[in-house]
Motif scaffolding. Structure first.
Motif, PDB file in Angstrom:
ATOM      1  N   GLU A   1      44.939  46.232  34.374  1.00  0.00           N
ATOM      2  CA  GLU A   1      44.433  45.408  35.641  1.00  0.00           C
ATOM      3  C   GLU A   1      42.972  44.644  35.088  1.00  0.00           C
ATOM      4  N   ILE A   2      42.340  45.144  34.285  1.00  0.00           N
ATOM      5  CA  ILE A   2      41.162  44.403  33.754  1.00  0.00           C
ATOM      6  C   ILE A   2      41.820  42.754  33.048  1.00  0.00           C
ATOM      7  N   TRP A   3      42.799  42.815  32.165  1.00  0.00           N
ATOM      8  CA  TRP A   3      43.356  41.733  31.745  1.00  0.00           C
ATOM      9  C   TRP A   3      43.656  40.723  33.077  1.00  0.00           C
ATOM     10  N   GLN A   4      44.489  41.169  34.055  1.00  0.00           N
ATOM     11  CA  GLN A   4      44.768  40.423  35.232  1.00  0.00           C
ATOM     12  C   GLN A   4      43.586  39.640  35.855  1.00  0.00           C
ATOM     13  N   ARG A   5      42.466  40.317  35.655  1.00  0.00           N
ATOM     14  CA  ARG A   5      41.351  39.751  36.500  1.00  0.00           C
ATOM     15  C   ARG A   5      40.152  38.972  35.544  1.00  0.00           C
ATOM     16  N   ILE A   6      40.324  39.093  34.306  1.00  0.00           N
ATOM     17  CA  ILE A   6      39.470  38.614  33.166  1.00  0.00           C
ATOM     18  C   ILE A   6      39.383  37.263  33.058  1.00  0.00           C
ATOM     19  N   PHE A   7      40.202  36.489  33.538  1.00  0.00           N
ATOM     20  CA  PHE A   7      40.026  35.131  33.479  1.00  0.00           C
ATOM     21  C   PHE A   7      39.765  34.318  34.562  1.00  0.00           C
ATOM     22  N   PRO A   8      38.732  33.439  34.715  1.00  0.00           N
ATOM     23  CA  PRO A   8      38.433  32.720  35.930  1.00  0.00           C
ATOM     24  C   PRO A   8      39.820  32.012  36.586  1.00  0.00           C
TER      25      PRO A   8
ATOM     26  N   GLU B   1      50.751  43.574  30.502  1.00  0.00           N
ATOM     27  CA  GLU B   1      51.257  44.805  29.892  1.00  0.00           C
ATOM     28  C   GLU B   1      51.169  44.780  28.296  1.00  0.00           C
ATOM     29  N   LEU B   2      51.540  43.723  27.903  1.00  0.00           N
ATOM     30  CA  LEU B   2      51.328  43.725  26.365  1.00  0.00           C
ATOM     31  C   LEU B   2      50.005  43.647  25.854  1.00  0.00           C
ATOM     32  N   LEU B   3      49.060  42.902  26.429  1.00  0.00           N
ATOM     33  CA  LEU B   3      47.656  42.821  26.357  1.00  0.00           C
ATOM     34  C   LEU B   3      46.851  44.273  26.381  1.00  0.00           C
TER      35      LEU B   3
ATOM     36  N   ILE C   1      37.611  43.661  26.008  1.00  0.00           N
ATOM     37  CA  ILE C   1      38.609  42.747  26.515  1.00  0.00           C
ATOM     38  C   ILE C   1      37.750  41.547  26.948  1.00  0.00           C
ATOM     39  N   ARG C   2      36.741  41.365  27.376  1.00  0.00           N
ATOM     40  CA  ARG C   2      35.944  40.434  27.863  1.00  0.00           C
ATOM     41  C   ARG C   2      35.425  39.337  26.793  1.00  0.00           C
ATOM     42  N   ASN C   3      35.076  39.854  25.675  1.00  0.00           N
ATOM     43  CA  ASN C   3      34.778  39.329  24.260  1.00  0.00           C
ATOM     44  C   ASN C   3      36.219  38.508  23.636  1.00  0.00           C
ATOM     45  N   ILE C   4      37.085  39.168  23.882  1.00  0.00           N
ATOM     46  CA  ILE C   4      38.651  38.652  23.434  1.00  0.00           C
ATOM     47  C   ILE C   4      39.012  37.640  24.181  1.00  0.00           C
ATOM     48  N   ALA C   5      38.769  37.801  25.434  1.00  0.00           N
ATOM     49  CA  ALA C   5      39.119  36.808  26.490  1.00  0.00           C
ATOM     50  C   ALA C   5      38.490  35.417  26.164  1.00  0.00           C
ATOM     51  N   LEU C   6      37.115  35.739  25.991  1.00  0.00           N
ATOM     52  CA  LEU C   6      36.263  34.595  25.968  1.00  0.00           C
ATOM     53  C   LEU C   6      36.295  33.903  24.819  1.00  0.00           C
ATOM     54  N   ASN C   7      36.623  34.472  23.574  1.00  0.00           N
ATOM     55  CA  ASN C   7      36.917  33.773  22.228  1.00  0.00           C
ATOM     56  C   ASN C   7      38.294  33.006  22.231  1.00  0.00           C
TER      57      ASN C   7
ATOM     58  N   HIS D   1      46.359  32.709  20.971  1.00  0.00           N
ATOM     59  CA  HIS D   1      44.917  32.601  21.005  1.00  0.00           C
ATOM     60  C   HIS D   1      44.339  33.907  21.131  1.00  0.00           C
ATOM     61  N   LEU D   2      44.834  34.705  22.049  1.00  0.00           N
ATOM     62  CA  LEU D   2      44.487  35.854  22.186  1.00  0.00           C
ATOM     63  C   LEU D   2      44.631  36.947  20.787  1.00  0.00           C
ATOM     64  N   LEU D   3      45.644  36.773  20.332  1.00  0.00           N
ATOM     65  CA  LEU D   3      45.656  37.411  18.897  1.00  0.00           C
ATOM     66  C   LEU D   3      44.853  37.217  17.987  1.00  0.00           C
ATOM     67  N   GLN D   4      44.656  35.868  17.863  1.00  0.00           N
ATOM     68  CA  GLN D   4      43.508  35.390  16.728  1.00  0.00           C
ATOM     69  C   GLN D   4      42.145  36.289  17.232  1.00  0.00           C
ATOM     70  N   ALA D   5      41.976  36.056  18.600  1.00  0.00           N
ATOM     71  CA  ALA D   5      40.409  36.593  18.962  1.00  0.00           C
ATOM     72  C   ALA D   5      40.501  38.103  18.761  1.00  0.00           C
ATOM     73  N   ALA D   6      41.660  38.678  19.120  1.00  0.00           N
ATOM     74  CA  ALA D   6      41.627  40.229  18.915  1.00  0.00           C
ATOM     75  C   ALA D   6      41.426  40.448  17.445  1.00  0.00           C
ATOM     76  N   LYS D   7      41.964  39.837  16.643  1.00  0.00           N
ATOM     77  CA  LYS D   7      41.823  40.177  15.047  1.00  0.00           C
ATOM     78  C   LYS D   7      40.283  40.045  14.769  1.00  0.00           C
ATOM     79  N   SER D   8      39.578  39.036  15.381  1.00  0.00           N
ATOM     80  CA  SER D   8      37.960  38.825  15.125  1.00  0.00           C
ATOM     81  C   SER D   8      37.262  39.932  15.848  1.00  0.00           C
ATOM     82  N   GLU D   9      37.836  40.542  17.063  1.00  0.00           N
ATOM     83  CA  GLU D   9      37.120  41.574  17.631  1.00  0.00           C
ATOM     84  C   GLU D   9      37.165  42.966  16.942  1.00  0.00           C
TER      85      GLU D   9
END
Length: 659
Positions: free
Chosen positions: A582-589, A600-602, A612-618, A634-642
């Motif tokens: 639910e957070i992932w569904q609402r995280i992007f403006p 669901e995968l995220l 989650i917010r940090n990953i989405a922003l990155n 892009h989310l995969l690369q950001a998730a690795k950094s987080e």
């Protein structure tokens, strides 16, 4: 009353043409008599001046400063130099004069006037103590040139204006748009009565007006002087802090003369003085002890006087009922069309009479530009701006941007947050109308504890509440509040609560474990004072009329005394897979371009909402730099950094099927 307080009579500040003509005639007549004495040096007997009418500036001045006939004559001798170009010649040829001394001297005065006495020349005599005349340099005192002071010269001819040497340092205090506050009027009446009962010939006690209500203190001081029929001038200690000791002495001497001539009391402004500055504190003590004319002090904190009696008065903002009355009085019939909204304003904003006046004037101006905006909204926003606390050193303002739709929490926690909002919104009804506030002030403060792991939404929840209530939100900087020096932490906490009190701001003590930790067993003085800090904080939270929110990662680390006194406790759970989706569904403006994102995968990423917010922003930055919409890669690369930042391994199970 003025005569008794100032030990004399004062010259009126407005004069009729008839009085001016009579006063001028009397002075010219008296100067003519002195001229005749100077012109006839061969007359054996000394002369004396005839009495003038009672209604002239010279006799008034003589009564104020208790001048003898001889001292009065010396003043006239000096006055003649300002009107007759031949006066110096007459003085040099008079008995006691000398051709090389074409000016008035004590020698000339003793030679031509009767009833002479040496005490008229002493530094403590009225002529010199009050600086009615100035004594120049000469080999002997009786040969010194004498000159009438310019302020006295103008006074004798009906110009009763503030001495030019005091301008820029001491100025008349004028209060505009006075608003009747019964409790303040009562304080003013009590103080005026106290001074009035002291009588003549007694050094009046200092009246010290304490508290942060600067405008109210000045209005009270002005009212005291109105009741006693005296004027009020104000001097800021900060203005004279850089003067030398001799310059301050000259200033005090001139002011005391001015207070008597002008019929005025002095308000000493110490509100912006740093109490840790010993120089300024010494100056304040010196002024309190040295000034014998009526003096009041406006100060944040009480000061002691070692010798002079002092009356301490704590000035508070108008009561709730008084504020309501002021709102209705200023808004007039407009208040009737707000359907009780004035009560809402009073319940949230603790404003002074002057602040309410300012809000109404400012809102009226805004209405002309914002035709479609309701008056209630304009008044609320203007109140927020007017009452916004000055906390920039100890807190950071947070602009609330989150709403209820942005907050993902179980229903029980959401309901508690809504209850918190309801308590803040309805406190006027419960405390005032339903009488709970009259049972005592303890326990009326609304406080909440948000407990949970980092990133679970505690700060966002505070934003949501502030956004719904349309109140300012401040995150308290504990590094600036907590001090190793004894007493400084309490002082900082008091600044925080006092400043926030007026606007009903929401205070967010983020990661409050350091300040609100368990009280320890007293083993030394540091433990004792640390416990005192905790106790003080408990008292302020219980009495704070706004909302105080504490956040902690470890609820168990907090003192149990806090937990008993906190009205709401909200446990923020770590989000499960459903909540993460639910957070992932609402995280992007809504304006963010996305492509083929699978919540669901995220949601398989076992992280909190903050992560989650940090990953989405990155990921958004990565996509923007590549000129592409946000995708799973892009989310995969950001998730690795987080995860690298968290020092956690990113497992295959968490990212399986992403790309």
């Amino acid at each position: 009353m003025k005569n008794e307080l100032l030990n004399g009579t004062e010259l009126p500040k407005s004069y009729s043409l008839e009085w001016q003509a009579t006063n001028h005639h009397d002075l010219m007549q008296a100067l003519e008599e002195v001229r005749n004495l100077l012109k006839n040096p061969d007359i054996g007997a000394k002369g004396s001046l005839s009495s003038l009418s009672n209604d002239n500036a010279l006799d008034t001045l003589s009564q104020i400063f208790n001048l003898s006939d001889f001292e009065r004559s010396i003043l006239l001798l000096c006055l003649g130099m300002e009107f007759d170009p031949n006066w110096g010649y007459l003085c040099s040829n008079a008995r006691g004069g000398h051709p090389t001394r074409p000016y008035p001297t004590f020698s000339v005065a003793m030679s031509i006037f009767s009833d002479t006495h040496w005490t008229a020349f002493a530094p403590t005599s009225p002529l010199r103590k009050w600086r009615l005349i100035n004594v120049g340099e000469a080999p002997a005192l009786i040969l010194s040139p004498l000159k009438i002071d310019e302020r006295i010269l103008h006074y004798l001819f009906g110009e009763n204006n503030l001495d030019e040497r005091l301008r820029g340092v001491i100025e008349p205090l004028v209060i505009y748009d006075k608003i009747d506050v019964p409790s303040h009027q009562q304080l003013a009446a009590q103080m005026a009565k106290t001074w009035e009962k002291m009588g003549q010939g007694v050094v009046l006690p200092v009246i010290q007006l304490c508290g942060e209500e600067v405008n109210s203190k000045r209005a009270i001081a002005s009212t005291v002087c109105q009741l006693l029929d005296i004027d009020l001038h104000m001097m800021s200690v900060g203005v004279i802090a850089g003067l030398r000791s001799s310059e301050i002495n000259d200033l005090l001497s001139l002011w005391e003369r001015e207070a008597v001539l002008y019929g005025s009391a002095l308000l000493l402004d110490c509100d912006d003085i740093d109490t840790s500055d010993p120089n300024k504190e010494n100056i304040i003590s010196r002024l309190m002890e040295s000034i014998t004319t009526p003096i009041m002090i406006s100060s944040l904190e009480r000061r002691r006087s070692h010798q002079r009696p002092i009356i301490n008065v704590d000035v508070q903002k108008p009561s709730t009922e008084e504020q309501r009355h002021i709102w209705y009085n200023i808004l007039g019939q407009t208040a009737d069309h707000l359907n009780g909204y004035v009560d809402t304003l009073v319940s949230h904003f603790n404003l002074s009479a002057a602040a309410i006046q300012t809000v109404c004037v400012e809102a009226k101006g805004k209405m002309e530009k914002l035709d479609e905006t309701p008056l209630s909204t304009i008044l609320w926003d203007t109140c927020r701006s007017q009452a916004r606390p000055r906390l920039h050193e100890l807190a950071q303002p947070i602009e609330p941007g989150a709403g209820w739709d942005d907050l993902v929490l179980p229903e029980n926690q959401r309901q508690v947050l809504k209850d918190i909002s309801a308590h803040v919104r309805q406190r006027m009804t419960v405390y005032e109308r339903w009488g709970f506030g009259k049972k005592g002030s303890r326990g009326l403060g609304i406080s909440a504890l948000f407990a949970g792991a980092s990133g679970t939404g505690k700060t966002m929840a505070a934003e949501v509440i502030a956004n719904e209530l349309r109140l300012d939100l401040y995150r308290i900087d504990l590094s600036q509040v907590v001090s190793k020096y004894i007493g400084e932490t309490e002082k900082n906490l008091r600044r925080v609560f006092d400043a926030a009190e007026y606007g009903g701001a929401i205070l967010l003590f983020d990661e409050a474990d350091a300040l609100f930790g368990k009280r320890s067993e007293v083993k030394d003085s540091h433990d004792r004072h640390a416990n005192i800090e905790v106790g003080y904080l408990l008292q302020r939270m219980e009495a704070y009329r706004g909302l105080a929110i504490l956040t902690t990662n470890l609820k168990s680390s907090l003192d149990q005394a806090f937990l008993r006194r906190i009205r709401f406790i909200v446990q923020f759970p770590f989000p499960d897979a459903t909540q993460r989706a639910e957070i992932w569904q609402r995280i992007f403006p809504s304006r963010t371009p996305t492509q083929d994102l699978d919540p669901e995968l995220l949601a398989k990423l076992n992280v909190s909402g903050g992560n989650i917010r940090n990953i989405a922003l990155n990921a958004a930055f990565l996509a923007a730099d590549a000129g592409e919409p946000v995708q799973m890669k892009h989310l995969l690369q950001a998730a690795k950094s987080e995860y690298a930042k968290l020092e956690r391994p990113l497992t295959d199970a968490e990212v399986k099927g992403w790309v």
